[in-house]
Design an enzyme around this catalytic site. Structure first.
Site, PDB file in Angstrom:
ATOM      1  N   ASP A  41      36.757  66.265  29.581  1.00  0.00           N
ATOM      2  CA  ASP A  41      35.826  66.718  29.634  1.00  0.00           C
ATOM      3  C   ASP A  41      35.141  66.143  31.174  1.00  0.00           C
ATOM      4  O   ASP A  41      36.267  65.221  31.970  1.00  0.00           O
ATOM      5  CB  ASP A  41      34.988  66.551  28.887  1.00  0.00           C
ATOM      6  CG  ASP A  41      33.756  67.357  29.538  1.00  0.00           C
ATOM      7  OD1 ASP A  41      33.486  68.462  29.939  1.00  0.00           O
ATOM      8  OD2 ASP A  41      32.393  67.374  29.249  1.00  0.00           O
ATOM      9  N   CYS A  89      36.409  71.073  28.275  1.00  0.00           N
ATOM     10  CA  CYS A  89      35.715  71.833  29.348  1.00  0.00           C
ATOM     11  C   CYS A  89      36.060  73.133  29.236  1.00  0.00           C
ATOM     12  O   CYS A  89      36.895  73.492  29.860  1.00  0.00           O
ATOM     13  CB  CYS A  89      35.620  70.820  30.097  1.00  0.00           C
ATOM     14  SG  CYS A  89      34.635  71.398  31.960  1.00  0.00           S
TER      15      CYS A  89
HETATM   16  N1  DGL Z   1      31.832  70.213  30.134  1.00  0.00           N
HETATM   17  C1  DGL Z   1      31.734  71.573  31.613  1.00  0.00           C
HETATM   18  C2  DGL Z   1      31.438  72.852  30.281  1.00  0.00           C
HETATM   19  O1  DGL Z   1      31.993  72.550  29.581  1.00  0.00           O
HETATM   20  C3  DGL Z   1      30.000  71.343  31.113  1.00  0.00           C
HETATM   21  C4  DGL Z   1      29.022  70.640  32.108  1.00  0.00           C
HETATM   22  C5  DGL Z   1      29.524  70.569  33.390  1.00  0.00           C
HETATM   23  O2  DGL Z   1      28.990  71.518  34.221  1.00  0.00           O
HETATM   24  O3  DGL Z   1      30.510  69.594  34.232  1.00  0.00           O
HETATM   25  O4  DGL Z   1      31.889  73.727  31.356  1.00  0.00           O
END
Ligand code: DGL
Length: 268
Positions: free
Chosen positions: A12, A75
């Site tokens: 992530d 992510c």
């Molecule tokens: N991990 C990101 C997502 O799920 C959220 C945090 C970010 O913007 O890096 O889209």
């Protein structure tokens, strides 16, 4: 060759993907996991597609060097931009969070009026819209970016007045019966379930793709004969910056204590 007792790699942009790790541990307790949180380059949400593809390639290469047998892109923004590239380049299964989340939304929705919230990158990519309408061509998808939710969660302002005010602003387009199901299309949003649920109304179903992603990972491992045979699962947590902060805040996402976080710097 990577054996079935090799770990699953999960990554992530930062800590949020630990919500997916929590579900993987619950559903697949025999599987070892190497988690990479790109805390040096978070947030991914406002960045462009090429940048996110490059970051994701760096991380996938690192995870493969750790001998992982599959990669879970925890992510949403990285899934939206980089999943096809990673699938084309990697010789292990690559599982994203968007297809499983879309499937769960279509299954939960009574009449196909589905809302999606996520980072700007995820919403701009329209990856959820495409995945939902591929499964249910008659569905209507309403989507909105909620960029302030990520820093509010990082600050631990989960059930607070400022978060409620922000939620009312962002969720206005979804109220008055516009949707019956809302996809929490960002790793951080499941931690705001209470505020989002109260703002949007109890009759809207909230979809957290972590559960469905863990189930999908289990299915893929079974199909490919890659399920762990032992029962001595190990967990490694790696961050690209500030492992102390990761350790301090990570347990909120993981729902369990974190003992050690390694520091590994990738790319620039
Ligand atoms: N991990 C990101 C997502 O799920 C959220 C945090 C970010 O913007 O890096 O889209």
């Amino acid at each position: 060759m990577t054996g079935s007792n090799a770990p699953i790699g999960v990554f992530d942009s930062g800590l949020g993907g630990l919500t997916v790790v929590r579900e993987l541990i619950r559903q697949l307790p025999n599987e070892s996991i190497v988690y990479f949180g790109d805390t040096a380059r978070v947030p991914y949400g406002p960045k462009g597609e090429e940048t996110i593809i490059r970051y994701s390639q760096d991380i996938a290469t690192f995870l493969r060097k750790q001998g992982v047998k599959a990669i879970v892109v925890a992510c949403n923004t990285a899934t939206a931009h980089a999943l096809p590239t990673l699938r084309a380049e990697q010789d292990v299964p690559v599982i994203g969070v968007i297809e499983p989340g879309a499937r769960a939304a279509v299954a939960a929705s009574r009449d196909g009026r589905i809302g999606v919230i996520g980072t700007r990158g995820t919403i701009r990519s329209r990856a959820y819209d495409k995945a939902i309408t591929a499964l249910e061509p008659g569905a209507t998808v309403t989507a909105a970016a909620c960029p302030l939710f990520v820093p509010l969660v990082e600050e631990g302002w989960l059930d607070s007045e400022p978060t409620r005010i922000v939620a009312r602003g962002y969720l206005e387009p979804f109220t008055h019966g516009k949707i019956d199901t809302l996809v929490l299309g960002c790793t951080h949003y499941p931690l705001l379930k209470t505020v989002i649920g109260e703002t949007i109304g109890r009759d809207v179903r909230l979809i957290d793709s972590a559960q469905e992603t863990a189930a999908e990972t289990g299915r893929v491992l079974r199909e490919q004969g890659l399920q762990a045979t032992g029962s001595d699962a190990r967990y490694r947590f790696v961050a690209s910056d500030d492992p102390e902060q990761f350790l301090a805040v990570g347990q909120r996402f993981l729902g369990a204590p974190l003992e050690r976080v390694e520091l590994v710097t990738l790319g620039v």
